[in-house]
Design a protein around this motif. Structure first.
Motif, short mmCIF file in Angstrom:
data_model
loop_
_atom_site.label_atom_id
_atom_site.label_comp_id
_atom_site.label_asym_id
_atom_site.label_seq_id
_atom_site.Cartn_x
_atom_site.Cartn_y
_atom_site.Cartn_z
N PRO A 150 30.98 34.83 42.48
CA PRO A 150 31.70 35.84 42.68
C PRO A 150 31.68 36.62 41.56
CG PRO A 150 32.56 32.75 42.03
CD PRO A 150 31.19 33.05 42.37
N TRP B 183 32.82 28.61 40.39
CA TRP B 183 31.43 29.92 39.80
C TRP B 183 30.63 29.34 40.37
CZ3 TRP B 183 27.24 30.33 36.56
CH2 TRP B 183 27.00 31.15 36.63
N ASP C 247 32.27 40.48 36.91
CA ASP C 247 33.06 39.75 35.80
C ASP C 247 34.29 38.98 36.07
OD1 ASP C 247 34.09 41.56 38.38
OD2 ASP C 247 34.45 43.03 37.22
N SER C 248 34.93 38.15 37.58
CA SER C 248 35.68 37.46 37.75
C SER C 248 36.03 36.47 36.12
CB SER C 248 35.29 36.43 38.60
OG SER C 248 34.13 35.69 38.04
N ARG C 249 37.04 35.69 36.39
CA ARG C 249 37.58 34.97 35.38
C ARG C 249 36.23 33.69 35.47
NH1 ARG C 249 43.74 32.13 34.21
NH2 ARG C 249 43.83 34.45 35.05
N GLU D 177 38.90 28.44 38.88
CA GLU D 177 37.90 30.00 38.91
C GLU D 177 36.43 29.16 39.07
OE1 GLU D 177 38.95 33.42 38.76
OE2 GLU D 177 40.86 33.36 39.43
#
Length: 222
Positions: A123, A209, A126-128, A205
């Protein structure tokens, strides 16, 4: 007997002993492929012949994990601090020696080649999931996952296993197990605290990741 030849003979015997597989190693390979005939089925049925697990079914990879960590998980399944309807009867059907032998066996297996490169793209930074993994969420007293599990989730010693090389389904299932209290074998209840501060999207999430992180050949203690 001549002293010189006594020493030579002793060295030859020692070399042969080192070259031959130990009884525990042979027993563990048999357990992994055939079970023990006393209620413990073959490990490869769920975890694969190479110890790589089955991502789609949520069965974790065991190959290359720390032996002490693996032994503790088997003990936890048996004593109920890690409550799992599949693994509890398996662990309780194994003797303490069999658990130790299996832990050592899987720790020595090389990382399956298929797991060295993730099946999905990581991902965005800056993804969660990326932010939770690399920075944490200090407003909820959640440290970065990498602080314990190492950069990219490579794992640190016996207490903090690798997350890279595990499937998103497995990682998410463990976070939810800590949330509901069916897994309670973490050091200082650290994961119980962290999982309680995560919502369902956080779990999905951050699991995704770590599942997308590359994992090279593990060291002796991943």
């Amino acid at each position: 007997m001549n002293f010189r030849w006594s020493v030579v003979a002793a060295c030859a015997l020692a070399a042969a002993a080192l070259a031959a597989p130990t009884a525990h190693a042979m027993d563990a390979a048999q357990l992994a492929t055939q079970g023990n005939g006393k209620g413990a089925p073959p490990c490869l049925g769920c975890h694969g012949a190479d110890g790589g697990g089955q991502a789609a079914a949520g069965f974790p990879r065991l190959a290359g994990l720390d032996a002490s960590y693996l032994r503790r998980q088997l003990d936890s399944f048996a004593d109920g601090t890690r409550d799992n309807p599949v693994m509890k009867p398996v662990a309780t059907a194994l003797t303490t020696d069999e658990r130790q032998a299996l832990a050592g066996y899987y720790s020595r297996l090389p990382l399956p080649a298929a797991l060295a490169r993730p099946a999905t793209q990581p991902p965005a930074p800056d993804s969660r999931g990326a932010l939770l993994a690399t920075r944490g969420r200090w407003s909820r007293q959640v440290p970065a996952c990498e602080q314990c599990h190492g950069p990219g989730g490579v794992g640190v010693g016996a207490a903090f296993p690798p997350l890279a090389g595990q499937s998103a389904a497995y990682i998410a299932a463990q976070l939810r197990a800590w949330q509901r209290g069916s897994r309670r074998n973490d050091p200082l209840a650290l994961m119980q605290h962290i999982s309680a501060a995560l919502d369902d999207q956080d779990i999905t999430e951050v699991a995704g990741w770590f599942a997308a992180q590359p994992l090279g050949q593990p060291k002796a203690t991943p």
